[in-house]
Design a protein around this motif. Structure first.
Motif, mmCIF file in Angstrom:
data_model
loop_
_atom_site.group_PDB
_atom_site.id
_atom_site.type_symbol
_atom_site.label_atom_id
_atom_site.label_comp_id
_atom_site.label_asym_id
_atom_site.label_seq_id
_atom_site.Cartn_x
_atom_site.Cartn_y
_atom_site.Cartn_z
ATOM 1 N N SER A 1 82.483 6.049 20.695
ATOM 2 C CA SER A 1 82.126 5.342 21.926
ATOM 3 C C SER A 1 80.639 5.418 22.239
ATOM 4 O O SER A 1 80.017 4.421 22.609
ATOM 5 N N MET A 2 80.085 6.614 22.118
ATOM 6 C CA MET A 2 78.695 6.815 22.516
ATOM 7 C C MET A 2 77.749 6.256 21.461
ATOM 8 O O MET A 2 77.871 6.561 20.279
ATOM 9 N N GLU A 3 76.791 5.445 21.902
ATOM 10 C CA GLU A 3 75.876 4.772 20.978
ATOM 11 C C GLU A 3 74.626 5.590 20.671
ATOM 12 O O GLU A 3 74.090 5.527 19.574
ATOM 13 N N LYS A 4 74.144 6.352 21.654
ATOM 14 C CA LYS A 4 72.869 7.052 21.487
ATOM 15 C C LYS A 4 72.920 8.398 22.187
ATOM 16 O O LYS A 4 73.357 8.501 23.329
ATOM 17 N N ILE A 5 72.468 9.427 21.478
ATOM 18 C CA ILE A 5 72.420 10.781 22.035
ATOM 19 C C ILE A 5 70.990 11.287 21.941
ATOM 20 O O ILE A 5 70.364 11.239 20.875
ATOM 21 N N THR A 6 70.473 11.783 23.039
ATOM 22 C CA THR A 6 69.158 12.420 23.049
ATOM 23 C C THR A 6 69.332 13.883 23.416
ATOM 24 O O THR A 6 69.931 14.198 24.445
ATOM 25 N N TRP A 7 68.849 14.760 22.536
ATOM 26 C CA TRP A 7 68.836 16.190 22.829
ATOM 27 C C TRP A 7 67.432 16.554 23.311
ATOM 28 O O TRP A 7 66.467 16.524 22.525
ATOM 29 N N ALA A 8 67.285 16.877 24.593
ATOM 30 C CA ALA A 8 66.022 17.403 25.093
ATOM 31 C C ALA A 8 65.926 18.880 24.724
ATOM 32 O O ALA A 8 66.921 19.501 24.338
ATOM 33 N N MET A 9 64.738 19.438 24.806
ATOM 34 C CA MET A 9 64.532 20.849 24.446
ATOM 35 C C MET A 9 63.784 21.535 25.582
ATOM 36 O O MET A 9 62.573 21.741 25.523
ATOM 37 N N VAL A 10 64.511 21.852 26.636
ATOM 38 C CA VAL A 10 63.937 22.466 27.829
ATOM 39 C C VAL A 10 64.584 23.832 28.011
ATOM 40 O O VAL A 10 65.771 23.935 28.301
ATOM 41 N N ASN A 11 63.800 24.883 27.848
ATOM 42 C CA ASN A 11 64.368 26.237 27.813
ATOM 43 C C ASN A 11 64.470 26.892 29.183
ATOM 44 O O ASN A 11 65.320 27.757 29.398
ATOM 45 N N SER B 1 66.284 24.428 23.000
ATOM 46 C CA SER B 1 65.212 24.797 22.075
ATOM 47 C C SER B 1 65.287 23.949 20.812
ATOM 48 O O SER B 1 66.270 23.239 20.574
ATOM 49 N N GLU B 2 64.245 24.042 20.036
ATOM 50 C CA GLU B 2 64.186 23.373 18.734
ATOM 51 C C GLU B 2 65.281 23.904 17.822
ATOM 52 O O GLU B 2 65.440 25.121 17.670
ATOM 53 N N PRO B 3 66.104 23.033 17.204
ATOM 54 C CA PRO B 3 67.069 23.543 16.226
ATOM 55 C C PRO B 3 66.344 24.159 15.033
ATOM 56 O O PRO B 3 65.496 23.491 14.422
ATOM 57 N N PRO B 4 66.608 25.413 14.697
ATOM 58 C CA PRO B 4 65.877 26.054 13.601
ATOM 59 C C PRO B 4 66.020 25.355 12.254
ATOM 60 O O PRO B 4 65.106 25.369 11.449
ATOM 61 N N SER B 5 67.174 24.723 12.001
ATOM 62 C CA SER B 5 67.341 24.008 10.731
ATOM 63 C C SER B 5 68.419 22.950 10.871
ATOM 64 O O SER B 5 69.497 23.219 11.412
ATOM 65 N N LEU B 6 68.151 21.759 10.353
ATOM 66 C CA LEU B 6 69.166 20.711 10.288
ATOM 67 C C LEU B 6 69.605 20.485 8.845
ATOM 68 O O LEU B 6 70.034 19.397 8.472
ATOM 69 N N ASP B 7 69.507 21.517 8.047
ATOM 70 C CA ASP B 7 70.045 21.532 6.681
ATOM 71 C C ASP B 7 71.386 22.267 6.755
ATOM 72 O O ASP B 7 71.426 23.441 7.141
ATOM 73 N N PRO B 8 72.503 21.621 6.428
ATOM 74 C CA PRO B 8 73.810 22.284 6.543
ATOM 75 C C PRO B 8 73.909 23.592 5.763
ATOM 76 O O PRO B 8 74.717 24.455 6.112
ATOM 77 N N ALA B 9 73.085 23.758 4.740
ATOM 78 C CA ALA B 9 73.128 24.995 3.954
ATOM 79 C C ALA B 9 72.393 26.138 4.639
ATOM 80 O O ALA B 9 72.663 27.307 4.348
ATOM 81 N N LEU B 10 71.492 25.823 5.555
ATOM 82 C CA LEU B 10 70.613 26.845 6.114
ATOM 83 C C LEU B 10 70.832 27.098 7.602
ATOM 84 O O LEU B 10 70.364 28.107 8.125
ATOM 85 N N ALA B 11 71.515 26.207 8.299
ATOM 86 C CA ALA B 11 71.733 26.378 9.735
ATOM 87 C C ALA B 11 72.648 27.572 10.001
ATOM 88 O O ALA B 11 73.653 27.760 9.314
ATOM 89 N N THR B 12 72.291 28.362 11.007
ATOM 90 C CA THR B 12 73.099 29.552 11.332
ATOM 91 C C THR B 12 73.385 29.669 12.824
ATOM 92 O O THR B 12 74.015 30.630 13.243
ATOM 93 N N ASP B 13 72.950 28.713 13.613
ATOM 94 C CA ASP B 13 73.040 28.862 15.068
ATOM 95 C C ASP B 13 73.742 27.674 15.704
ATOM 96 O O ASP B 13 73.868 26.603 15.110
ATOM 97 N N THR B 14 74.191 27.868 16.948
ATOM 98 C CA THR B 14 74.959 26.836 17.634
ATOM 99 C C THR B 14 74.116 25.626 18.007
ATOM 100 O O THR B 14 74.639 24.509 18.096
ATOM 101 N N THR B 15 72.811 25.811 18.213
ATOM 102 C CA THR B 15 71.947 24.671 18.536
ATOM 103 C C THR B 15 71.871 23.710 17.356
ATOM 104 O O THR B 15 72.093 22.505 17.491
ATOM 105 N N SER B 16 71.560 24.250 16.179
ATOM 106 C CA SER B 16 71.520 23.415 14.968
ATOM 107 C C SER B 16 72.898 22.819 14.691
ATOM 108 O O SER B 16 73.021 21.641 14.342
ATOM 109 N N GLY B 17 73.926 23.646 14.842
ATOM 110 C CA GLY B 17 75.281 23.182 14.574
ATOM 111 C C GLY B 17 75.701 22.040 15.473
ATOM 112 O O GLY B 17 76.424 21.130 15.043
ATOM 113 N N TRP B 18 75.253 22.056 16.728
ATOM 114 C CA TRP B 18 75.589 20.988 17.669
ATOM 115 C C TRP B 18 75.099 19.640 17.142
ATOM 116 O O TRP B 18 75.836 18.645 17.156
ATOM 117 N N VAL B 19 73.882 19.616 16.656
ATOM 118 C CA VAL B 19 73.324 18.369 16.129
ATOM 119 C C VAL B 19 73.997 17.998 14.804
ATOM 120 O O VAL B 19 74.401 16.846 14.591
#
Length: 534
Positions: free
Chosen positions: A236-246, A42-60
């Motif tokens: 090592s990894m140059e590029k990461i793509t996070w798809a959002m398929v629920n 799913s869409e990460p709810p927030s990519l602001d370190p002050a506002l993120a509260t979930d594991t999806t946002s945290g992963w990014v």
């Protein structure tokens, strides 16, 4: 770290002699491009370190930012932007020297960025749900609750490279806390100039191993290796793509067709056939799957109803027949895996109740008499959209109907909407999972503190809060664990939630990749992943 990279490259050369070195650039015949596509669901709810509260946002965020410390491959805190640290004799004052590092816009990372970021998290106007994780700092709690000033908070940029941190009491796990995203720095100039800086790739500035290159909302997010990252040679990894398929069936099919390289939470109906696959992995995950009760909404205002629900479901049937991924039935809140002086915290007291349908029926009848209800008020159970969550919700719905005669309606919502719904308290009973930011009872039990913004049940117990606060000032580990057991006992007596199971995570990871790290309390760390074949 460099040795492991060299070893992996040698393996590639031995197996496929014609491959060139893995430098991530395209164009050479037979070259293995260092790219990976994973599924965030799913869409990460927030990519602001002050506002993120979930594991999806945290992963990014864990790939885009870096704090004073980061996690090693083994999951231990290791110095990152802290080039040097001095700790006072009473272990209450830390003085960090910030290494030479840059933001993705070229600005230098300074001690002032840390001071600004931490005080921003604590600023009541920011509205950070994770501000309480900084309460270990002197003056932090008072400032966050509007009872003190920012100047009284124990974080000070002495100069551009020196950060002084004062704790209210010695905290043995402070280095572990420093790896968590509320402790990440942010670029003060960027944040102050654009309040929407974290809502799109354009203008997004970070300081970690990767930079945000594109963000197609509700579709995909792409990060690329940061050429200005101070430790880029280790990545090592140059590029990461996070798809959002629920939809689980869809993302499983995408994995099988090669569109996704790594997925987690397999559809339950394919787990049996995948268990013998080389791609399949089950990993421990330090967290608890549960249903929260809103204690301000009937019928869960009555503790006997809450206990009746908890006693009426069959957790073994859920883990063996529905989730099927090695989870352990939960009859408490803190998961297994915390090793204290007297052994595993959970094993010292594994159960606070036993499933008992007859007892559950009795409790329900007593509650109805106490409240004057002829029938139990209608109950709605909310969960966030996911095939597996749906199946568990349907299983619990059927158990409550068969065992208690209670009709429960189901309501699924997309992740971001669901978080807003539960935050506003617009629910009676809602699915939730909680993962400890480090392996200790404290970050688990903190969830149900009376003033924790993450505690959405409206349950407040002064004794519980006092015991948790007391534990944080205890240096003797055996004594600290005993106080935490006492706190958990208070929680399990009132049961503002219904534990279902202790998590494990299942993954499919393509054999084309080596070096993916699976932390016990985070989503996979891809920094050291290498693609070894096309």
């Amino acid at each position: 770290m460099k040795k492991s990279v060299l070893f992996s490259l040698l393996m590639v050369l031995v197996v496929v002699p014609f491959l060139t070195a893995c430098n991530g650039n395209s164009g050479s015949e037979g070259e293995v491009e260092q790219e990976i596509t994973v599924n965030a669901k799913s869409e990460p709810p927030s990519l602001d370190p002050a506002l993120a509260t979930d594991t999806t946002s945290g992963w990014v965020l864990d790939h885009l930012f870096e704090g004073l410390y980061t996690k090693s491959k083994e999951g231990e805190p290791v110095a990152a932007l802290a080039e040097d640290v001095k700790v006072s004799e009473d272990k209450k004052v830390y003085t960090f020297t910030i290494r030479d590092a840059k933001w993705s816009n070229g600005d230098p990372v300074t001690a002032g960025d840390f001071e600004y970021a931490w005080k921003r998290v604590l600023n009541p106007d920011t509205g950070s749900s994770f501000a309480f994780y900084l309460y270990y700092l002197k003056g932090a709690e008072a400032y966050n609750k509007g009872e003190g000033s920012a100047e009284d908070v124990g974080v000070t940029a002495v100069d551009e490279k020196t950060l002084k941190v004062e704790l209210k009491s010695p905290t043995g796990f402070f280095e572990k806390l420093l790896t968590f995203w509320p402790y990440y720095p942010v670029n003060q100039k960027v944040v102050e100039e654009n309040e929407n800086w974290a809502s799109a790739a354009d203008g997004y500035v970070s300081n970690g191993a990767y930079t945000l290159k594109s963000w197609k909302h509700d579709s995909e997010l792409v990060a690329e290796k940061n050429d200005d990252y101070w430790n880029k040679e280790s990545i090592s990894m140059e590029k990461i793509t996070w798809a959002m398929v629920n939809d689980a069936t869809t993302y499983y099919q995408m994995y099988k067709s090669g569109e996704l390289d790594l997925i987690d939470t397999l559809p339950t109906d394919v787990i049996a056939q995948e268990k013998d696959s080389e791609d399949f992995k089950i990993k421990p995950y330090f967290g608890t799957y549960m249903y929260m009760f809103n204690v301000d909404k009937e019928p869960f205002t009555n503790p006997k109803v809450r206990r009746a629900f908890a006693l009426a479901i069959n957790r073994q049937a859920i883990t063996e027949n529905i989730s099927q991924a090695g989870e352990q039935p939960a009859y408490a809140f803190v998961p297994y895996g915390v090793e204290g002086p007297n052994g595993d915290f959970r094993k010292q007291k594994e159960k606070y109740f036993d499933e008992n349908v007859e007892k559950a029926k009795q409790l329900l009848e007593e509650a109805k008499q106490e409240e004057g209800w002829d029938e139990l008020p209608q109950v709605e159970m909310v969960y966030n959209t996911s095939e597996n969550h749906k199946k568990i919700a349907e299983g619990i719905q059927e158990m409550l109907k068969q065992n208690l005669g209670v009709e429960v309606s189901l309501n699924n919502q997309e992740w971001k909407t669901y978080l807003d719904t539960t935050k506003q308290g617009n629910f009676q009973m809602a699915r939730m999972g909680w993962i400890g930011i480090y392996v200790d009872p404290t970050p688990i039990l903190d969830y149900y503190l009376g003033d924790s913004p993450n505690n959405r049940t409206n349950w407040v117990n002064e004794k519980y809060d006092d015991l948790i606060e007391k534990s944080k000032g205890i240096q003797d580990e055996a004594e600290r664990m005993e106080v935490l057991h006492q706190a958990e006992s208070v929680l399990m007596e009132d049961l503002p939630f219904m534990p279902v199971y202790f998590y494990s995570q299942n993954f499919l990871t393509s054999e084309k990749y080596e070096g993916v790290v699976y932390p016990v309390n985070r989503m996979p760390d891809l920094r050291w992943a290498e693609k070894v074949s096309n």
